[in-house]
Design an enzyme around this catalytic site. Structure first.
Site, mmCIF file in Angstrom:
data_model
loop_
_atom_site.group_PDB
_atom_site.id
_atom_site.type_symbol
_atom_site.label_atom_id
_atom_site.label_comp_id
_atom_site.label_asym_id
_atom_site.label_seq_id
_atom_site.Cartn_x
_atom_site.Cartn_y
_atom_site.Cartn_z
ATOM 1 N N GLY A 41 -2.605 9.208 3.403
ATOM 2 C CA GLY A 41 -3.186 7.871 3.468
ATOM 3 C C GLY A 41 -2.477 6.889 4.362
ATOM 4 O O GLY A 41 -3.098 6.008 4.941
ATOM 5 N N GLU A 93 4.037 3.403 2.833
ATOM 6 C CA GLU A 93 2.958 3.876 1.954
ATOM 7 C C GLU A 93 1.686 3.071 2.199
ATOM 8 O O GLU A 93 1.754 1.906 2.577
ATOM 9 C CB GLU A 93 3.433 3.731 0.493
ATOM 10 C CG GLU A 93 2.440 4.149 -0.555
ATOM 11 C CD GLU A 93 2.122 5.638 -0.555
ATOM 12 O OE1 GLU A 93 1.469 6.108 0.398
ATOM 13 O OE2 GLU A 93 2.473 6.311 -1.536
ATOM 14 N N ASP A 94 0.555 3.704 1.954
ATOM 15 C CA ASP A 94 -0.705 2.993 2.119
ATOM 16 C C ASP A 94 -0.961 2.013 0.982
ATOM 17 O O ASP A 94 -1.326 0.867 1.212
ATOM 18 C CB ASP A 94 -1.893 3.959 2.280
ATOM 19 C CG ASP A 94 -2.044 4.949 1.140
ATOM 20 O OD1 ASP A 94 -1.160 5.025 0.254
ATOM 21 O OD2 ASP A 94 -3.058 5.687 1.126
ATOM 22 N N ASP A 120 -0.168 1.570 -6.382
ATOM 23 C CA ASP A 120 -1.130 1.376 -7.456
ATOM 24 C C ASP A 120 -0.378 1.417 -8.791
ATOM 25 O O ASP A 120 0.177 0.420 -9.212
ATOM 26 C CB ASP A 120 -2.188 2.479 -7.348
ATOM 27 C CG ASP A 120 -3.393 2.278 -8.220
ATOM 28 O OD1 ASP A 120 -3.918 1.158 -8.270
ATOM 29 O OD2 ASP A 120 -3.822 3.259 -8.857
ATOM 30 N N LYS A 167 -1.507 -3.226 -5.462
ATOM 31 C CA LYS A 167 -2.483 -3.464 -6.529
ATOM 32 C C LYS A 167 -1.721 -3.638 -7.842
ATOM 33 O O LYS A 167 -1.658 -2.736 -8.675
ATOM 34 C CB LYS A 167 -3.458 -2.293 -6.607
ATOM 35 C CG LYS A 167 -4.691 -2.579 -7.437
ATOM 36 C CD LYS A 167 -5.571 -1.355 -7.615
ATOM 37 C CE LYS A 167 -6.308 -0.950 -6.373
ATOM 38 N NZ LYS A 167 -7.292 0.141 -6.646
ATOM 39 N N PHE A 197 -11.749 -0.106 -5.676
ATOM 40 C CA PHE A 197 -11.486 1.138 -4.954
ATOM 41 C C PHE A 197 -11.599 0.839 -3.463
ATOM 42 O O PHE A 197 -12.676 0.557 -2.961
ATOM 43 C CB PHE A 197 -12.468 2.235 -5.362
ATOM 44 C CG PHE A 197 -11.933 3.603 -5.066
ATOM 45 C CD1 PHE A 197 -11.817 4.063 -3.764
ATOM 46 C CD2 PHE A 197 -11.525 4.424 -6.094
ATOM 47 C CE1 PHE A 197 -11.305 5.309 -3.492
ATOM 48 C CE2 PHE A 197 -11.022 5.692 -5.835
ATOM 49 C CZ PHE A 197 -10.908 6.130 -4.530
ATOM 50 N N ASP A 204 -8.770 6.994 1.429
ATOM 51 C CA ASP A 204 -9.986 7.803 1.287
ATOM 52 C C ASP A 204 -10.529 7.826 -0.122
ATOM 53 O O ASP A 204 -9.882 7.392 -1.078
ATOM 54 C CB ASP A 204 -9.677 9.240 1.699
ATOM 55 C CG ASP A 204 -8.884 9.988 0.635
ATOM 56 O OD1 ASP A 204 -9.315 11.072 0.218
ATOM 57 O OD2 ASP A 204 -7.827 9.492 0.206
ATOM 58 N N ARG A 247 -11.588 7.687 5.632
ATOM 59 C CA ARG A 247 -10.270 7.407 6.212
ATOM 60 C C ARG A 247 -10.367 6.805 7.604
ATOM 61 O O ARG A 247 -9.527 6.023 8.007
ATOM 62 C CB ARG A 247 -9.435 8.696 6.323
ATOM 63 C CG ARG A 247 -8.877 9.205 5.031
ATOM 64 C CD ARG A 247 -7.870 10.338 5.322
ATOM 65 N NE ARG A 247 -7.576 11.132 4.161
ATOM 66 C CZ ARG A 247 -6.707 10.809 3.215
ATOM 67 N NH1 ARG A 247 -6.063 9.673 3.277
ATOM 68 N NH2 ARG A 247 -6.496 11.615 2.196
#
Length: 184
Positions: free
Chosen positions: A48, A103-104, A107, A135, A156, A163, A169
């Site tokens: 990601g 990192e993308d 969470d 998040k 989401f 993705d 993506r």
């Protein structure tokens, strides 16, 4: 034929907004690490973070080394299992290195907390985190994010490397995926 955009509820951040934020983050990182003695070891968390990682590191003005990992605590259903699996480890030795994990999205925090502890246990000189998205409403484990792109709602998000089941993506922006796509 339907396009990928037909599945996007709305654009959260445009390509231009992302580029501006990446520029700000890379400038801050360059300033913060300007006095280290070895090149900064930047570690992209695949898959990601690949787009964010490449855009970020090419704008960092100090010497960097590239490396990548694949680590996840998520199963195929978008839920954290609570157990982190490392599927690809570093090619470089982290001992004595200043490490920037890229990192993308943070969470639950499970994977990133595990990786931070992992590199500290391996003798890294320092470990910091740069995340495109944060998040916090989903956090299960507290994680220090040193460089944060955007704080996002509990939706989401896809695009710019993120993705859903390997789709979306390649969108150049970050968008909220329609609930009907992933709640089937």
């Amino acid at each position: 034929m339907r396009t990928k955009e037909d599945f996007i509820e709305r654009v959260l951040y445009t390509e231009e907004q992302i580029a501006a934020r990446v520029k700000e983050l890379s400038a801050k990182i360059s300033e913060d690490y300007k006095d280290i003695s070895k090149p900064l070891l930047t570690v992209g968390i695949l898959n990601g973070a690949v787009m964010f990682y490449t855009d970020l590191v090419r704008r960092i003005t100090i010497p960097v080394h590239f490396d990548f990992m694949i680590a996840s605590s998520y199963d195929a259903n978008t839920h954290t299992s609570g157990k982190v699996n490392i599927l690809k480890n570093l090619d470089n030795d982290p001992r004595g290195r200043d490490i920037l994990l890229v990192e993308d999205i943070i969470d639950s925090g499970t994977t990133m907390k595990y990786l931070m502890d992992y590199f500290k246990d391996k003798g890294a000189a320092s470990v910091k985190v740069c995340a495109l998205l944060d998040k916090p409403s989903r956090r299960k484990v507290e994680v220090q994010i040193d460089y944060r792109g955007f704080e996002i709602p509990d939706e989401f998000i896809v695009g710019y490397g993120l993705d859903f089941a390997q789709h979306y993506r390649n969108l150049p922006y970050l968008g909220i995926l329609k609930r009907s796509v992933y709640s089937k």
